[in-house]
Design a protein around this motif. Structure first.
Motif, mmCIF file in Angstrom:
data_model
loop_
_atom_site.group_PDB
_atom_site.id
_atom_site.type_symbol
_atom_site.label_atom_id
_atom_site.label_comp_id
_atom_site.label_asym_id
_atom_site.label_seq_id
_atom_site.Cartn_x
_atom_site.Cartn_y
_atom_site.Cartn_z
ATOM 1 N N ASN A 294 -44.382 -24.613 56.535
ATOM 2 C CA ASN A 294 -42.898 -24.851 56.284
ATOM 3 C C ASN A 294 -42.312 -25.910 57.512
ATOM 4 O O ASN A 294 -41.306 -26.127 57.245
ATOM 5 N N ILE A 295 -43.204 -26.355 58.410
ATOM 6 C CA ILE A 295 -42.554 -27.270 59.245
ATOM 7 C C ILE A 295 -42.051 -28.577 58.891
ATOM 8 O O ILE A 295 -40.919 -28.986 59.297
ATOM 9 N N PHE A 296 -43.098 -29.287 58.046
ATOM 10 C CA PHE A 296 -42.685 -30.734 57.524
ATOM 11 C C PHE A 296 -41.484 -30.686 56.664
ATOM 12 O O PHE A 296 -40.927 -31.379 56.724
ATOM 13 N N GLU A 297 -41.631 -29.762 55.996
ATOM 14 C CA GLU A 297 -40.386 -29.318 54.806
ATOM 15 C C GLU A 297 -39.204 -29.399 55.602
ATOM 16 O O GLU A 297 -37.886 -29.765 55.279
ATOM 17 N N PHE A 298 -39.083 -28.256 56.561
ATOM 18 C CA PHE A 298 -37.920 -27.923 57.619
ATOM 19 C C PHE A 298 -37.501 -29.125 57.931
ATOM 20 O O PHE A 298 -36.240 -29.668 58.080
ATOM 21 N N ALA A 299 -38.246 -29.915 58.628
ATOM 22 C CA ALA A 299 -38.139 -31.246 59.517
ATOM 23 C C ALA A 299 -37.432 -32.081 58.483
ATOM 24 O O ALA A 299 -36.427 -32.925 58.860
ATOM 25 N N SER A 300 -38.155 -32.376 57.394
ATOM 26 C CA SER A 300 -37.614 -33.525 56.551
ATOM 27 C C SER A 300 -36.287 -33.174 55.809
ATOM 28 O O SER A 300 -35.588 -33.987 55.724
ATOM 29 N N LYS A 301 -35.855 -31.906 55.725
ATOM 30 C CA LYS A 301 -34.572 -31.440 55.155
ATOM 31 C C LYS A 301 -33.486 -32.140 56.120
ATOM 32 O O LYS A 301 -32.431 -32.362 55.593
ATOM 33 N N TYR A 302 -33.646 -32.111 57.279
ATOM 34 C CA TYR A 302 -32.781 -32.700 58.283
ATOM 35 C C TYR A 302 -33.073 -34.238 59.027
ATOM 36 O O TYR A 302 -32.585 -34.389 59.916
ATOM 37 N N ASP A 303 -33.667 -34.731 57.999
ATOM 38 C CA ASP A 303 -33.948 -36.318 58.407
ATOM 39 C C ASP A 303 -34.975 -36.601 59.466
ATOM 40 O O ASP A 303 -34.776 -37.538 60.282
ATOM 41 N N LEU A 304 -35.786 -35.631 59.935
ATOM 42 C CA LEU A 304 -36.871 -35.697 60.741
ATOM 43 C C LEU A 304 -38.063 -36.364 60.149
ATOM 44 O O LEU A 304 -38.375 -35.630 59.312
ATOM 45 N N GLU A 305 -38.748 -37.084 60.641
ATOM 46 C CA GLU A 305 -40.039 -37.560 60.112
ATOM 47 C C GLU A 305 -41.126 -37.429 61.116
ATOM 48 O O GLU A 305 -40.898 -37.658 62.426
ATOM 49 N N ILE A 306 -42.379 -36.538 60.707
ATOM 50 C CA ILE A 306 -43.153 -36.342 61.683
ATOM 51 C C ILE A 306 -44.431 -37.017 61.389
ATOM 52 O O ILE A 306 -45.077 -36.817 60.208
ATOM 53 N N TYR A 307 -44.955 -37.759 62.373
ATOM 54 C CA TYR A 307 -45.993 -38.294 62.276
ATOM 55 C C TYR A 307 -47.363 -37.588 63.158
ATOM 56 O O TYR A 307 -46.810 -36.864 64.024
ATOM 57 N N PHE A 308 -48.489 -37.623 62.839
ATOM 58 C CA PHE A 308 -49.322 -36.778 63.533
ATOM 59 C C PHE A 308 -50.806 -37.501 63.594
ATOM 60 O O PHE A 308 -51.247 -38.548 62.325
ATOM 61 N N ILE A 309 -51.437 -37.617 64.790
ATOM 62 C CA ILE A 309 -52.951 -38.040 64.723
ATOM 63 C C ILE A 309 -53.975 -36.814 64.756
ATOM 64 O O ILE A 309 -53.687 -36.094 65.696
ATOM 65 N N ASN A 310 -54.684 -36.767 63.591
ATOM 66 C CA ASN A 310 -55.769 -36.088 63.425
ATOM 67 C C ASN A 310 -56.687 -36.408 64.317
ATOM 68 O O ASN A 310 -57.617 -37.293 64.168
ATOM 69 N N ASN A 311 -57.004 -35.705 65.466
ATOM 70 C CA ASN A 311 -58.107 -35.888 66.417
ATOM 71 C C ASN A 311 -59.254 -34.927 66.344
ATOM 72 O O ASN A 311 -60.522 -35.516 66.159
ATOM 73 N N ASN A 312 -59.047 -33.945 65.550
ATOM 74 C CA ASN A 312 -60.218 -32.860 65.365
ATOM 75 C C ASN A 312 -59.967 -31.611 64.605
ATOM 76 O O ASN A 312 -60.201 -30.797 65.177
ATOM 77 N N ILE A 313 -59.486 -32.030 63.362
ATOM 78 C CA ILE A 313 -59.096 -30.793 62.431
ATOM 79 C C ILE A 313 -60.323 -30.886 61.406
ATOM 80 O O ILE A 313 -60.625 -32.029 60.701
ATOM 81 N N SER A 314 -61.036 -30.036 61.409
ATOM 82 C CA SER A 314 -62.308 -29.895 60.446
ATOM 83 C C SER A 314 -61.698 -29.919 58.819
ATOM 84 O O SER A 314 -60.657 -29.687 58.461
ATOM 85 N N ASN A 315 -62.597 -30.904 58.046
ATOM 86 C CA ASN A 315 -62.184 -30.995 56.767
ATOM 87 C C ASN A 315 -61.103 -31.691 56.266
ATOM 88 O O ASN A 315 -60.239 -31.645 55.385
#
Length: 417
Positions: A294-315
């Motif tokens: 629910n983090i990305f949805e909550f942030a987006s609701k209030y005009d926050l855009e979250i970028y992230f770099i995937n360094n080591n998430i499997s699959n």
């Protein structure tokens, strides 16, 4: 607000030529204490106030040479803790209805104003009596002493973190609440006799008490210096005055922690720490989805855009993501380190988040919400025995270039094991 943000940017030239020496003997006091003749009360003596134990208490002490640093449930840039918390209480058995100051070091509250027909509700749009009202302030010199003008960013992030702590404490007890930015900050600052050295940023109200409209505080509240010495900073004071707005929505009914077992959440509140180094180990996609639920949805609701770099998430493909959509595939560990002012955390993590926004009108509030969301991430990460850390120093210019965005960069947050 853009001019204030731009003046606090870190770029390569500023990083190389800026002054770096800090005389830690001159650090101002990081807590506020009222004189002995003010009445203080132990929180644990009042069953209805048990949840206050979790909003800012001391959970650990670290010693460096002759210095001891007391760590709290909420993090703070540089361990400077500029926030103060004031709580108006009504109808608590054995306590006078009044305005209290919260003392995390002693786990007590101090009565600083006894209520009659007056109250903090007067300064809000909704003036009916509330059971609890939390007011969060900042004593800016605690941060500007070290970070100078860039302190405006850390003041907002620290406010968001302690706001997240209050949210978690209320969630433990299933107490509904409203987060409100729209009160008359200027009038309250004046009636608390802050003289601009300290200022209110956000409020949290809980529970209807009585449908009685209250009056203005009948007398000014005695001011106690938040630091043992203070130096004025006109830049920070001007920034704060430019933040006054009346149009940010009240935030309530937040579903960011409801899925976590209460016992596990309580343990996470007490165990939360900012990691200093990761072990370069990956995490599962399931862990990623749990942490960011629910983090990305909550942030987006209030005009926050979250970028992230995937360094080591499997699959999940390594690379750059905007919200949850892959933008560019590749290994960007070394770039992440470079963006984060060459801090290895950003590249050693399983993934590193970058909070951004183009919304200048609500800059003040969105920066606070970045810290608030990050506090939730701390707790969700800790609850599954993973680690995380906020990173407040980064290269603004090259980060924007890397993500190909004109958004302002608010915060960097690394998660891993």
């Amino acid at each position: 607000m853009q001019k204030f943000h731009d003046k606090t940017n870190i770029n390569a030239k500023k990083n190389l030529t800026g002054s770096s020496f800090i005389d830690y003997r001159t650090q101002p006091r990081t807590y506020k204490k009222y004189p002995h003749f003010f009445l203080s009360f132990n929180i644990n003596d009042y069953e209805e106030l048990g949840f206050l134990n979790n909003i800012g208490k001391i959970t650990d002490t670290k010693t460096y040479g002759n210095e001891s640093i007391q760590l709290r449930v909420n993090p703070s840039a540089g361990g400077l803790y500029p926030n103060e918390v004031y709580i108006q209480l009504r109808g608590i058995k054995g306590l006078v209805s009044g305005v209290y100051h919260y003392m995390p070091l002693e786990n007590k509250i101090t009565l600083i104003h006894e209520l009659s027909n007056d109250g903090l509700e007067y300064y809000f749009k909704e003036k009916n009596q509330k059971k609890f009202i939390f007011l969060l302030s900042n004593a800016y010199f605690r941060s500007s002493w070290k970070y100078e003008q860039r302190a405006i960013r850390y003041l907002l992030l620290d406010t968001g973190h302690i706001l997240g702590s209050i949210f978690a404490a209320l969630e433990l007890e299933n107490i509904p609440f409203d987060i409100d930015f729209n009160f008359d900050k200027e009038a309250l600052n004046s009636d608390f006799s802050f003289d601009n050295y300290e200022s209110f940023y956000v409020a949290v109200s809980c529970g209807d008490y009585k449908k009685i409209e209250v009056k203005k505080l009948r007398t000014p509240i005695v001011n106690v210096c938040a630091c043992d010495y203070q130096i004025k900073d006109t830049f920070i004071e001007e920034f704060y005055k430019n933040s006054f707005k009346d149009d940010f929505p009240i935030i309530s009914n937040i579903d960011l922690l409801k899925d976590i077992n209460k016992k596990i959440l309580y343990e996470a509140i007490n165990k939360r720490r900012s990691i200093r180094a990761f072990r370069n180990k990956g995490i599962t996609k399931e862990d990623f989805l749990f942490i960011t639920k629910n983090i990305f949805e909550f942030a987006s609701k209030y005009d926050l855009e979250i970028y992230f770099i995937n360094n080591n998430i499997s699959n999940m493909k390594k690379g750059i993501y905007k919200n949850v959509k892959l933008q560019k595939e590749g290994d960007f560990k070394e770039t992440a380190i470079k963006l984060a002012l060459n801090q290895k955390l950003a590249g050693q993590s399983a993934f590193t988040l970058f909070f951004t926004s183009s919304n200048i009108k609500n800059y003040f509030y969105l920066y606070i919400l970045s810290g608030f969301i990050s506090q939730i991430l701390y707790l969700r990460t800790t609850s599954i025995n993973l680690s995380s850390s906020g990173i407040g120093a980064y290269f603004d210019d090259i980060t924007k270039e890397f993500f190909e965005t004109s958004n302002n960069i608010f915060y960097v947050f690394a998660i891993g094991k």
